[in-house]
Design an enzyme around this catalytic site. Structure first.
Site, PDB file in Angstrom:
ATOM      1  N   GLY A 290       0.804  -1.219   0.000  1.00 15.45           N
ATOM      2  CA  GLY A 290       0.000   0.000   0.000  1.00 15.45           C
ATOM      3  C   GLY A 290       0.838   1.270   0.000  1.00 15.45           C
TER       4      GLY A 290
ATOM      5  NE  ARG B 182      10.982  -3.033   2.817  1.00 17.80           N
ATOM      6  CZ  ARG B 182       9.841  -3.273   3.486  1.00 17.80           C
ATOM      7  NH1 ARG B 182       9.827  -3.305   4.792  1.00 17.80           N
ATOM      8  NH2 ARG B 182       8.729  -3.473   2.841  1.00 17.80           N
TER       9      ARG B 182
ATOM     10  CG  ASP C 260       0.724  -8.987   6.164  1.00 16.26           C
ATOM     11  OD1 ASP C 260       0.232  -9.630   7.099  1.00 16.26           O
ATOM     12  OD2 ASP C 260       0.898  -7.755   6.212  1.00 16.26           O
TER      13      ASP C 260
HETATM   14  P1  AMP Z   1       2.444  -3.166   7.795  1.00 14.24           P
HETATM   15  O1  AMP Z   1       1.810  -3.010   9.133  1.00 14.24           O
HETATM   16  O2  AMP Z   1       3.462  -2.109   7.478  1.00 14.24           O
HETATM   17  O3  AMP Z   1       2.949  -4.538   7.560  1.00 14.24           O
HETATM   18  O4  AMP Z   1       1.255  -2.922   6.752  1.00 14.24           O
HETATM   19  C1  AMP Z   1       0.112  -3.741   6.670  1.00 14.24           C
HETATM   20  C2  AMP Z   1      -0.641  -3.397   5.414  1.00 14.24           C
HETATM   21  O5  AMP Z   1      -1.106  -2.051   5.463  1.00 14.24           O
HETATM   22  C3  AMP Z   1       0.183  -3.515   4.158  1.00 14.24           C
HETATM   23  O6  AMP Z   1      -0.657  -3.967   3.119  1.00 14.24           O
HETATM   24  C4  AMP Z   1       0.636  -2.097   3.923  1.00 14.24           C
HETATM   25  O7  AMP Z   1       0.951  -1.862   2.579  1.00 14.24           O
HETATM   26  C5  AMP Z   1      -0.581  -1.305   4.366  1.00 14.24           C
HETATM   27  N1  AMP Z   1      -0.245   0.044   4.829  1.00 14.24           N
HETATM   28  C6  AMP Z   1       0.378   0.371   5.983  1.00 14.24           C
HETATM   29  N2  AMP Z   1       0.511   1.702   6.081  1.00 14.24           N
HETATM   30  C7  AMP Z   1      -0.017   2.239   4.962  1.00 14.24           C
HETATM   31  C8  AMP Z   1      -0.184   3.566   4.470  1.00 14.24           C
HETATM   32  N3  AMP Z   1       0.229   4.621   5.166  1.00 14.24           N
HETATM   33  N4  AMP Z   1      -0.772   3.711   3.272  1.00 14.24           N
HETATM   34  C9  AMP Z   1      -1.200   2.671   2.565  1.00 14.24           C
HETATM   35  N5  AMP Z   1      -1.089   1.399   2.977  1.00 14.24           N
HETATM   36  C10 AMP Z   1      -0.506   1.174   4.164  1.00 14.24           C
HETATM   37 MG    MG Z   2       3.960  -5.450   6.196  1.00 11.58          MG
END
Ligand code: AMP
Ligand code: MG
Length: 494
Positions: free
Chosen positions: A96, A180, A256
């Site tokens: 995202g 990254r 994920d």
């Molecule tokens: P994470 O907690 O970073 O593993 O993210 C979990 C999911 O939420 C993943 O699909 C990320 O791409 C999405 N995500 C987290 N933060 C954002 C953001 N600020 N904008 C869009 N998608 C996000």
């Molecule tokens: Mg993630």
């Protein structure tokens, strides 16, 4: 003055988008940012990958690292994936806010995904803004590079760019972009996504690609897909044993966030143990302690069962036989993990192999450490000093007194196992760091950054780049927190 000329950016390749069906990704360019500024560049990593640091620091390099104008040889895309988050199925995930520009090669031929995290929204952003707060990006940079220096498999951090823009979280925060690198960003969630596609041929394409990319030696096996499951189990067992041994709590072990490559990924609310408490939970969102320190091996196995069930159609044509295979392999995790854990912990007390003596010593030591609330990292390092009084002391009180009896017993056992003091000392000092990215140190460095002072971040990065050596000028970074600056909760900061 450096008279070296700028060579230009890296060669980018595109195996993911060339070899996989387009349901696994969407082409997506990064969104431009207003005022990009290169805050941190990992010159050691860049050099090891033969990427010209002059180019990375140039105007053109900044256009790439900020996503404002990726080089023409990139084909930016976001990947699709599903996942189990805190045990709950979520089919609609995907990158995202992270965009892969392409793949680069190290001089030894290792392929790396080159990804910008916080680079703007994508078709998978949902309600998210596609951005990341600069503090969270810097935290990921510091912790991931510390993990690499501790020899723990991890994604790497090449650069941090500030954007000159703000993101709305609980309050407005400056945003940042992390470059990254990963051997491959395919997650267990990418395989789980195949259940949405309902296409055996797409599942096979993903498994074939993963094998070719990460474990090409498996291609010729009788059933490469069973071997892929087995290899992933092995890599996870090895990784989690290293996490446990160093006292790392990931905090969000959702499927994920688990890579098939066995690298640690997604440093959100992660934390390191200070005093040894096996049920430690730091993440503010982990209300029920699902991802507590001592739960991590069990959760890894649960995550691997999700991978196994995604792979079922490839394990055997007969459903029942496939289930039997999956169960057998996932159940074997315990034994594989225990073997790695026993060895990692044995080394921490100077044994070069694990045996009944080392395991019993560790069990007794951890029990006392828990009862006495001893600092996890410091206890192991300090124990090594008790083997050699000539070694410089880290601080005056260098022998943890509640352990006097244990130390006596330990020395006897080392002697009975024919392990010399020198071997034990060298073994211990190679695995027990002086410096780890303690939660309070990260908080202090990031607080200084928000006031415009990056010096503490740089000092911390420097210390953590050689965590087993004394940095006389920064010895305060070796100290555990006191009651005032101890951090008991960490925040995702997404
Ligand atoms: P994470 O907690 O970073 O593993 O993210 C979990 C999911 O939420 C993943 O699909 C990320 O791409 C999405 N995500 C987290 N933060 C954002 C953001 N600020 N904008 C869009 N998608 C996000
Ligand atoms: Mg993630």
């Amino acid at each position: 003055m450096n008279a070296r000329s700028i060579k230009g950016g890296p060669e980018f390749c595109h195996s993911y988008t060339t070899l996989l069906p387009n349901s696994f990704y969407r082409y997506q360019k990064p969104t431009s940012v207003r005022k990009p500024n290169l805050l941190i560049l990992n010159t050691d990593l860049a050099s090891s990958l033969n990427i010209d640091t002059m180019w990375l620091s140039s105007e053109e390099g900044l256009l790439c690292l900020s996503g404002n104008q990726p080089p023409p040889n990139t084909k930016p895309f976001a990947t699709a994936y599903s996942g189990h988050q805190f045990g709950m199925w979520n089919p609609e995930l995907g990158d995202g806010r992270a965009i892969i520009l392409g793949e680069i090669f190290s001089p030894s031929g290792q392929r790396f995904d080159f990804q910008l995290k916080g680079a703007g929204d994508t078709p998978y952003s949902g309600m998210g803004d596609g951005r990341a707060p600069l503090g969270a990006i810097l935290r990921e940079y510091i912790v991931s590079e510390a993990m690499a220096a501790l020899s723990i498999p991890t994604t790497r951090s090449l650069a941090v760019v500030s954007t000159g823009e703000r993101v709305a979280r609980q309050k407005l925060l400056p945003s940042g972009i992390l470059t990254r690198l990963s051997k491959c960003l395919i997650r267990i969630g990418t395989f789980e996504y195949c259940s949405r596609l309902e296409s055996p041929s797409k599942l096979k394409a993903l498994a074939d690609y993963t094998i070719q990319r990460l474990y090409p030696h498996l291609i010729k096996s009788h059933n490469p897909y069973i071997e892929l499951l087995q290899e992933t189990i092995e890599q996870q067992a090895r990784l989690i044993a290293k996490w446990q041994a160093i006292g790392f709590v990931h905090g969000v072990m959702n499927t994920d966030n688990i890579l098939l490559s066995g690298e640690t990924v997604d440093y959100g609310p992660c934390a390191f143990l200070d005093d040894y408490q096996p049920n430690a939970v730091f993440s503010s969102i982990d209300k029920h302690g699902r991802y507590a320190y001592n739960n991590q091996p069990l959760i890894a196995q649960w995550n691997l069962s999700c991978l196994a069930s995604s792979l079922l159609p490839l394990l055997d044509q007969k459903k029942l036989s496939a289930l039997v295979i999956a169960e057998e392999y996932v159940n074997a995790f315990d034994e594989i993990y225990n073997k790695y854990y026993a060895l990692e912990m044995a080394k921490k007390i100077g044994f070069t192999i694990a045996n009944d003596d080392s395991s019993k010593l560790i069990e007794d030591l951890l029990k006392t450490m828990q009862e006495q609330k001893l600092d996890y990292t410091r206890t192991f390092r300090t124990l090594s000093y008790s083997l050699n009084t000539d070694t410089p002391k880290l601080c005056e009180n260098h022998e943890p007194t509640p352990l006097t009896k244990w130390i006596q017993h330990w020395r006897e056992k080392l002697w009975q196992n024919n392990i010399t003091m020198t071997t034990a000392l060298n073994t211990m000092q190679a695995v027990n760091p002086i410096y780890i990215p303690r939660n309070h140190l990260l908080d202090e460095a990031l607080a200084a950054m928000t006031l415009g002072n990056l010096q503490p971040c740089h000092e911390l990065i420097d210390c953590l780049s050689s965590p087993f050596e004394h940095h006389r000028q920064h010895s305060k970074y070796a100290l555990p927190p006191n009651n005032k600056n101890k951090v008991v909760k960490t925040f995702c900061g997404t």
